[in-house]
Design a protein around this motif. Structure first.
Motif, mmCIF file in Angstrom:
data_model
loop_
_atom_site.group_PDB
_atom_site.id
_atom_site.type_symbol
_atom_site.label_atom_id
_atom_site.label_comp_id
_atom_site.label_asym_id
_atom_site.label_seq_id
_atom_site.Cartn_x
_atom_site.Cartn_y
_atom_site.Cartn_z
ATOM 1 N N PRO A 29 62.448 16.216 33.751
ATOM 2 C CA PRO A 29 61.965 15.329 32.514
ATOM 3 C C PRO A 29 60.919 16.121 31.651
ATOM 4 O O PRO A 29 60.747 15.684 30.677
ATOM 5 C CB PRO A 29 61.725 13.927 33.029
ATOM 6 C CG PRO A 29 61.419 14.123 34.397
ATOM 7 C CD PRO A 29 62.151 15.310 35.047
ATOM 8 N N ALA A 30 60.165 17.042 32.389
ATOM 9 C CA ALA A 30 58.809 17.452 31.607
ATOM 10 C C ALA A 30 58.992 17.947 30.397
ATOM 11 O O ALA A 30 58.556 17.596 29.337
ATOM 12 C CB ALA A 30 58.281 18.606 32.348
ATOM 13 N N THR A 32 61.453 17.103 28.334
ATOM 14 C CA THR A 32 62.108 16.124 27.353
ATOM 15 C C THR A 32 60.563 15.283 26.829
ATOM 16 O O THR A 32 60.753 15.120 25.776
ATOM 17 C CB THR A 32 62.786 15.021 28.215
ATOM 18 O OG1 THR A 32 63.958 15.796 28.783
ATOM 19 C CG2 THR A 32 63.451 13.925 27.271
ATOM 20 N N TRP A 33 59.736 15.104 27.710
ATOM 21 C CA TRP A 33 58.556 14.474 27.302
ATOM 22 C C TRP A 33 57.743 15.497 26.302
ATOM 23 O O TRP A 33 57.312 14.868 25.308
ATOM 24 C CB TRP A 33 57.652 14.513 28.491
ATOM 25 C CG TRP A 33 57.865 13.077 29.270
ATOM 26 C CD1 TRP A 33 58.363 13.249 30.500
ATOM 27 C CD2 TRP A 33 57.547 11.946 28.851
ATOM 28 N NE1 TRP A 33 58.430 11.856 30.872
ATOM 29 C CE2 TRP A 33 57.643 11.017 29.953
ATOM 30 C CE3 TRP A 33 56.809 11.147 27.900
ATOM 31 C CZ2 TRP A 33 57.730 9.666 30.053
ATOM 32 C CZ3 TRP A 33 56.562 9.880 27.894
ATOM 33 C CH2 TRP A 33 56.772 8.960 28.950
ATOM 34 N N TYR A 36 59.666 14.884 23.059
ATOM 35 C CA TYR A 36 59.347 13.515 22.402
ATOM 36 C C TYR A 36 58.088 13.169 22.087
ATOM 37 O O TYR A 36 57.677 12.518 21.100
ATOM 38 C CB TYR A 36 59.792 12.504 23.618
ATOM 39 C CG TYR A 36 59.630 11.112 23.354
ATOM 40 C CD1 TYR A 36 60.187 10.791 22.241
ATOM 41 C CD2 TYR A 36 59.096 10.356 24.048
ATOM 42 C CE1 TYR A 36 60.279 9.153 21.956
ATOM 43 C CE2 TYR A 36 58.822 8.801 23.930
ATOM 44 C CZ TYR A 36 59.477 8.523 22.727
ATOM 45 O OH TYR A 36 59.367 7.057 22.354
ATOM 46 N N LEU A 37 57.011 13.643 22.536
ATOM 47 C CA LEU A 37 55.717 13.258 22.343
ATOM 48 C C LEU A 37 55.351 13.625 20.932
ATOM 49 O O LEU A 37 54.492 12.765 20.335
ATOM 50 C CB LEU A 37 54.669 13.802 23.365
ATOM 51 C CG LEU A 37 54.821 12.941 24.747
ATOM 52 C CD1 LEU A 37 53.823 13.859 25.729
ATOM 53 C CD2 LEU A 37 54.118 11.919 24.570
ATOM 54 N N THR A 40 56.395 10.819 18.855
ATOM 55 C CA THR A 40 55.542 9.427 18.825
ATOM 56 C C THR A 40 54.188 9.744 18.230
ATOM 57 O O THR A 40 53.653 8.643 17.532
ATOM 58 C CB THR A 40 54.984 9.250 20.422
ATOM 59 O OG1 THR A 40 54.429 10.246 20.998
ATOM 60 C CG2 THR A 40 56.532 9.061 21.306
ATOM 61 N N GLY A 62 63.479 8.408 21.248
ATOM 62 C CA GLY A 62 63.616 8.696 22.748
ATOM 63 C C GLY A 62 64.799 9.083 23.103
ATOM 64 O O GLY A 62 65.090 10.149 24.111
ATOM 65 N N ARG A 69 67.350 17.862 23.760
ATOM 66 C CA ARG A 69 66.725 18.445 24.762
ATOM 67 C C ARG A 69 67.926 19.073 25.760
ATOM 68 O O ARG A 69 68.019 20.136 25.956
ATOM 69 C CB ARG A 69 65.549 17.857 25.583
ATOM 70 C CG ARG A 69 64.792 18.722 26.643
ATOM 71 C CD ARG A 69 65.371 19.032 27.859
ATOM 72 N NE ARG A 69 64.481 19.809 28.756
ATOM 73 C CZ ARG A 69 63.949 19.379 30.162
ATOM 74 N NH1 ARG A 69 64.473 18.522 30.764
ATOM 75 N NH2 ARG A 69 63.511 20.598 30.865
ATOM 76 N N ARG A 283 52.319 16.813 29.535
ATOM 77 C CA ARG A 283 52.782 15.560 29.433
ATOM 78 C C ARG A 283 51.468 14.691 29.152
ATOM 79 O O ARG A 283 51.644 13.769 28.252
ATOM 80 C CB ARG A 283 53.607 15.115 30.323
ATOM 81 C CG ARG A 283 54.165 13.434 30.143
ATOM 82 C CD ARG A 283 55.126 12.964 31.219
ATOM 83 N NE ARG A 283 54.364 13.073 32.617
ATOM 84 C CZ ARG A 283 55.064 12.457 33.457
ATOM 85 N NH1 ARG A 283 56.253 11.928 33.542
ATOM 86 N NH2 ARG A 283 54.554 12.268 34.779
ATOM 87 N N THR A 284 50.403 14.834 30.079
ATOM 88 C CA THR A 284 49.276 14.182 30.042
ATOM 89 C C THR A 284 48.683 14.262 28.732
ATOM 90 O O THR A 284 48.007 13.240 28.157
ATOM 91 C CB THR A 284 48.297 14.346 30.980
ATOM 92 O OG1 THR A 284 48.998 13.927 32.366
ATOM 93 C CG2 THR A 284 47.000 13.644 31.266
ATOM 94 N N ILE A 287 50.306 12.401 25.830
ATOM 95 C CA ILE A 287 50.007 10.791 26.135
ATOM 96 C C ILE A 287 48.529 10.470 25.751
ATOM 97 O O ILE A 287 48.459 9.583 24.927
ATOM 98 C CB ILE A 287 50.482 10.578 27.563
ATOM 99 C CG1 ILE A 287 51.943 10.641 27.577
ATOM 100 C CG2 ILE A 287 49.900 9.024 27.828
ATOM 101 C CD1 ILE A 287 52.277 10.290 29.213
#
Length: 298
Positions: A29-30, A32-33, A36-37, A40, A62, A69, A283-284, A287
Motif C-alpha cells: 500500500p505504500a 497508494t499512500w 493519495y496524500l 489530502t 481515498g 493506483r 508516507r510519514t 502525513i
C-alpha cells in the motif's frame, strides 16, 4: 499468528482472486499512500479557515487512489511484462509469472477504470474534466523508462494530479497561485522518493536497457535529492503564503524538511533493502504535511 496488514489480507483472499489483488499492488500500500496524500494536502488547504477537511472528499479520493493506483500498476505490468521477467524483484508479478493472461488483465483494467469513473462523476464538472485529463499521463508513464532517464519526472506529474483535483473538488475550480506550487512540490517529492526506489533495480536496469534518474545521477544522487527537497520546501512555503496559512502549517513544513534531510543523509544507495525502507518512509512525510495543514487551518 497472523498480523493485520495489507499483505496478510491478500494472502487470506480466495486463491483465484489473489493474482488480481497483487496486480493492483493491494499487498504493497505504500504507493497508494503516495498517490493519495497530495490529494489530502489540497483538500485540507481548500477547507474554510477554522474548519476540518471535508471528510466526504477525503473518503472519495481515498477510494479513487486505490482504484487509480491499481489501474496504473495494471497498465505498467501490461507494458513491462517482458522486462519484469528479467528482474528478480518483479519476476513474480502476476503477468510476468503467467498467473493471469494479458486479456484477463485488460478486462480487470476496464473494471478498475469504470469504478474510478464512478468516483470521478461524484465531483463537480470542472473536476471531472480535470481528472479525465490525467488519464493520458497514467497510460504513457510506463513507456518513459524506455526513452528518457527522467521517467520519475513523468511519474511525479501523474502521481500529484490530486494536488490540483482536491482543491477544485472542494472549491469548484483551481486557485492556481496555491495549486501550482503545491503540485510542483509534489513533483519534486516524487523525484526524491522514486529515485530512491529506482536504486533497488539499477543493476538489472543497466542489463535490460531501462532508464531512470538513479542511473542518471549515479553517485551524485544525494546532491540531486537535496536540491529536489529544497525546491519542494520552498514551493510548500509559497503555497502556504498564497492561502494565508499559519505558524503550525510552517511547522509541518519544517518537520517534512527534517524527515527528508535524515532520509537523504542516512540513505545507502547500494543497499536495496535500505532503499525500500527509505522509499516507504515517505508516507510519514506526506502525513506530517497533512497534519500541519489541518492544524494550521484550525
Amino acid at each position: 499468528p497472523r498480523s493485520f496488514s495489507a499483505a496478510e489480507l491478500v494472502r487470506a483472499a480466495p486463491a483465484p482472486l489473489q493474482p488480481y489483488l497483487r496486480l493492483m499492488r493491494l499487498h504493497q500500500p505504500a504507493g497508494t499512500w503516495l498517490l493519495y496524500l497530495p490529494c489530502t494536502w489540497s483538500i485540507g488547504l481548500a477547507a474554510a479557515p477554522g474548519c476540518l477537511p471535508d471528510w466526504r472528499m477525503l473518503s472519495l479520493f481515498g477510494v479513487g487512489a486505490v482504484l487509480m493506483r491499481g489501474a496504473g500498476c495494471t497498465i505498467n505490468d501490461m507494458w513491462d511484462r517482458d522486462y519484469d521477467r528479467q528482474v528478480a524483484r518483479t519476476a513474480s508479478r502476476p503477468l510476468a509469472a503467467g498467473d493471469i493472461s494479458t486479456f484477463q488483465s485488460l478486462v480487470f483494467l476496464g473494471g478498475q477504470l469504470s469504478l474510478a469513473l464512478c468516483v470521478l462523476l461524484c465531483l463537480n464538472y470542472y473536476s471531472i474534466i480535470l481528472g479525465a485529463a490525467s488519464l493520458s499521463l497514467v497510460v504513457t508513464y510506463p513507456l518513459m523508462k524506455r526513452i528518457t532517464y527522467w521517467p520519475q519526472l513523468v511519474l511525479g506529474l501523474t502521481f500529484n494530479w490530486g494536488a490540483l483535483l482536491g482543491w477544485s473538488a472542494v472549491r469548484g475550480s483551481c486557485e492556481w497561485s496555491v495549486c501550482l506550487p503545491l503540485y510542483f512540490a509534489g513533483v519534486m517529492w516524487t523525484l526524491v522518493y522514486d529515485t530512491i526506489y529506482a536504486h533497488q533495480d539499477k543493476r538489472d536496469d543497466i542489463m535490460i536497457g531501462v532508464k531512470s534518474t538513479a542511473l542518471q545521477f549515479k553517485e551524485d544522487t544525494k546532491q540531486w535529492l537535496s536540491g529536489f527537497s529544497l525546491a519542494m520546501l520552498l514551493s510548500l512555503c509559497m503555497a502556504g503564503m498564497n492561502c494565508n496559512q499559519t505558524f503550525l502549517y510552517y511547522s509541518g513544513v519544517a518537520a517534512v524538511g527534517a524527515h527528508l534531510a535524515h532520509q537523504i543523509y542516512t540513505l545507502d544507495i547500494d543497499k536495496p533493502e535500505d532503499c525500500w525502507k527509505k522509499f516507504a518512509s515517505n508516507r510519514t512525510v506526506g502525513i506530517l504535511l497533512f497534519v500541519g495543514i489541518v492544524l494550521g487551518n484550525l
